[in-house]
Scaffold this motif. Structure first.
Motif, short mmCIF file in Angstrom:
data_model
loop_
_atom_site.label_atom_id
_atom_site.label_comp_id
_atom_site.label_asym_id
_atom_site.label_seq_id
_atom_site.Cartn_x
_atom_site.Cartn_y
_atom_site.Cartn_z
N GLU A 8 4.76 1.58 -7.80
CA GLU A 8 5.34 0.41 -7.13
C GLU A 8 5.89 0.79 -5.76
O GLU A 8 5.64 0.09 -4.77
CB GLU A 8 6.43 -0.22 -7.99
N ASN A 9 6.62 1.89 -5.68
CA ASN A 9 7.18 2.32 -4.40
C ASN A 9 6.09 2.74 -3.42
O ASN A 9 6.20 2.48 -2.22
CB ASN A 9 8.19 3.45 -4.60
N TRP A 10 5.05 3.39 -3.93
CA TRP A 10 3.94 3.78 -3.05
C TRP A 10 3.24 2.55 -2.50
O TRP A 10 2.98 2.45 -1.30
CB TRP A 10 2.96 4.69 -3.80
N ASN A 11 2.94 1.59 -3.36
CA ASN A 11 2.29 0.36 -2.89
C ASN A 11 3.15 -0.39 -1.89
O ASN A 11 2.63 -0.93 -0.90
CB ASN A 11 1.92 -0.54 -4.08
N THR A 12 4.45 -0.41 -2.12
CA THR A 12 5.37 -1.06 -1.19
C THR A 12 5.34 -0.35 0.17
O THR A 12 5.31 -1.00 1.22
CB THR A 12 6.80 -1.07 -1.75
N ALA A 13 5.32 0.98 0.15
CA ALA A 13 5.28 1.75 1.40
C ALA A 13 4.01 1.46 2.19
O ALA A 13 4.06 1.23 3.41
CB ALA A 13 5.40 3.25 1.09
N VAL A 14 2.87 1.44 1.51
CA VAL A 14 1.60 1.17 2.19
C VAL A 14 1.57 -0.26 2.72
O VAL A 14 1.19 -0.49 3.88
CB VAL A 14 0.40 1.42 1.24
N ASN A 15 2.00 -1.21 1.90
CA ASN A 15 2.00 -2.61 2.34
C ASN A 15 2.92 -2.84 3.53
O ASN A 15 2.60 -3.64 4.42
CB ASN A 15 2.38 -3.53 1.18
N ARG A 16 4.02 -2.14 3.55
CA ARG A 16 4.95 -2.29 4.67
C ARG A 16 4.33 -1.78 5.97
O ARG A 16 4.43 -2.43 7.02
CB ARG A 16 6.25 -1.54 4.35
N LEU A 17 3.66 -0.64 5.90
CA LEU A 17 2.99 -0.11 7.09
C LEU A 17 1.85 -1.02 7.52
O LEU A 17 1.72 -1.34 8.71
CB LEU A 17 2.48 1.31 6.85
#
Length: 163
Positions: A92-101
């Protein structure tokens, strides 16, 4: 012939999701899980996750400034922008990081296309040299440089399968 805004927006598109001379971020992180993103084989080197964190920090910071606002977060030095030691390594945190970028890169494209020439020619910092058009071009170059690092890390870890 493309005008300056179209050229700058195209550079961000190439960094985001339009394959060109190098793979865009979307392809560079495709299929990557949190454990792979946090992987590091060289002590003191950056992981893919830390690179994504770093790119997000700088892209968002300059976009806030381009939009006429003052960034609220300050850093002691650039190393802090890579620090993900306090991040839980979860999907979840990884997907959030990618989506934010990805969102920041898409927001840059929109902001560039909506800007007028006066904005692109204005100084990044009042009273100093350095116009926005030049800084935006360098932000795209900076992003593409780090995308190359992401691909290199994936090749070293054996997770790169050019899609």
């Amino acid at each position: 012939m493309k005008d300056r805004k179209e050229l700058l927006a195209a550079q961000f598109a190439a960094c985001t999701n339009v394959p060109n001379w190098f793979v865009p971020l979307e392809q560079a992180v495709k299929g990557l899980n949190a454990e792979q993103a946090a992987w590091n084989d060289v002590p003191g080197a950056n992981s893919i996750w830390s690179i994504v964190y770093h790119l997000t920090f700088w892209n968002e910071r300059y976009l806030v400034r381009f939009n006429g606002n003052t960034p609220t977060d300050q850093v002691e030095n650039n190393d802090v922008t890579f620090d993900v030691s306090n991040v839980d390594i979860t999907e979840e945190n990884w997907n959030t990081a990618v989506n934010r970028l990805m969102s920041s890169l898409l927001d840059w494209q929109d902001a560039i296309l909506q800007a007028d020439d006066a904005k692109l020619d204005s100084p990044v910092i009042d009273g100093e040299k350095g116009e926005w058009w030049d800084t935006i071009a360098n932000i795209a170059i900076h992003t593409s440089y780090h995308i190359g690092q992401i691909v290199d890390i994936r090749k070293r870890q054996g997770s790169w399968n050019q899609q």
